[in-house]
Design an enzyme around this catalytic site. Structure first.
Site, PDB file in Angstrom:
ATOM      1  CD  GLU A 171      34.176  37.958 -39.370  1.00  0.00           C
ATOM      2  OE1 GLU A 171      32.935  36.844 -39.875  1.00  0.00           O
ATOM      3  OE2 GLU A 171      33.977  39.330 -39.123  1.00  0.00           O
ATOM      4  CE  LYS A 223      29.897  36.842 -42.251  1.00  0.00           C
ATOM      5  NZ  LYS A 223      31.124  37.576 -42.870  1.00  0.00           N
ATOM      6  CB  CYS A 246      30.902  40.378 -39.586  1.00  0.00           C
ATOM      7  SG  CYS A 246      32.057  41.621 -40.207  1.00  0.00           S
TER       8      CYS A 246
END
Length: 310
Positions: free
Chosen positions: A68, A143, A186
């Site tokens: 990321e 995301k 993440c």
């Protein structure tokens, strides 16, 4: 034998080789899982990532995973937004050319992609992009869980939703040379519903490119990655940011690879950029699922919602 090679970047390359027992002598596909220290300097970041990709392919990797924020990590909301690009911008174009030149697959986790209404709302997506060895974008996952967390006792204060749009949906796992990969980013790691959904749709490998804070990484990073591997019986691949990005932010590092039994196969440590090279043996997925058939033992969805009816 099953070979894991960890190559750490410093003033001189340092090599650590760890051998683990394996029943198979058949060669398997090699993945390179990287960690970098991105800054607001996009050109320097690309140069560092390009070097890792070139070194990985030279070591036999057919797929390379970057973390990321591989493109940059800004020092303010304004800088983060101003440096963002579209998928057709210069940064991704350079990576598609690199993939095509080196004939390697790339997982680019956490690209700052300008949103569809950029001209009016100035908001971005946090996008995980898969590029094949022909230089084609084959999947984009945006995301879906945004990191809005205040931990004053840990010195952590981040509000990703201030400038980021949550992704609208999951994307189907992607067939790659190392196996079928389910995409996360993440903070998605903290939501087992996502990993289980990807596993149900055929994922053999889960990937969570990340930029964990030092405080949350020390407490939760490895245990979360191992938990996702154990409950889905998938390999888990997690590229990571490491070290100090600018005066306001540092990351935990420890890019990891975990097998379907929950064993850590490679860890790049918490100090330097570098990568871990791992042979992915999908036979381990099959044997783990066969010997402990969790998915067959799982009850229907209604059973797990039965408390809601009381």
């Amino acid at each position: 034998m099953f070979t894991v090679r960890c190559i750490l970047g410093s003033s001189a390359w340092r090599h650590r080789i760890r051998l683990q027992n394996s029943m198979s002598t058949v060669p398997h596909s090699v993945a390179a899982v990287c960690q970098v220290t991105a800054t607001p300097d996009k050109e320097a970041n690309f140069s560092a990532c390009k070097q890792l990709v070139e070194d990985a392919t030279g070591q036999g990797a057919c797929m390379v995973f970057l973390p990321e924020g591989f493109d940059y990590i800004g020092s303010s909301r304004e800088e983060t937004l101003s440096l963002s690009e579209s998928l057709t911008g210069d940064t991704i174009s350079r990576y598609t050319q690199l993939a095509r030149k080196l004939q390697v697959w790339l997982s680019l986790g956490g690209f700052h992609e300008r949103g569809h209404e950029w001209e009016t709302d100035r908001r971005i997506y946090n996008s995980h992009i898969i590029i094949n060895d022909k230089g084609e974008i084959v999947s984009v996952y945006r995301k879906s869980h945004l990191f809005d967390v205040e931990l004053p006792e840990k010195g952590v204060s981040l509000k990703e939703s201030a400038f980021t749009i949550p992704g609208p949906s999951l994307v189907s796992p992607v067939q790659t040379p190392i196996g079928k990969i389910g995409l996360g980013i993440c903070y998605d790691l903290r939501f087992p519903e996502l990993s289980l959904a990807l596993q149900r749709h055929g994922a053999e490998i889960l990937t969570y490119p990340s930029a964990f804070t030092v405080a949350t990484g020390a407490a939760h990073w490895e245990v979360l990655l191992r938990a996702r591997a154990i409950e889905t019986q998938c390999f888990v691949v997690a590229a990571a940011q490491v070290g100090r990005h600018h005066e306001k932010r540092s990351s935990y590092g420890h890019a990891l690879v975990v097998d379907p039994w929950g064993e850590v196969l490679g860890d790049c440590g918490g100090d330097n950029p570098g990568m871990v090279l791992v042979e992915i043996n999908l036979g381990k997925v099959s044997s783990t699922r066969r010997n402990m058939p969790i998915q067959q033992h799982r009850r229907d969805t209604g059973f797990y919602h039965s408390l809601e009816k009381t």
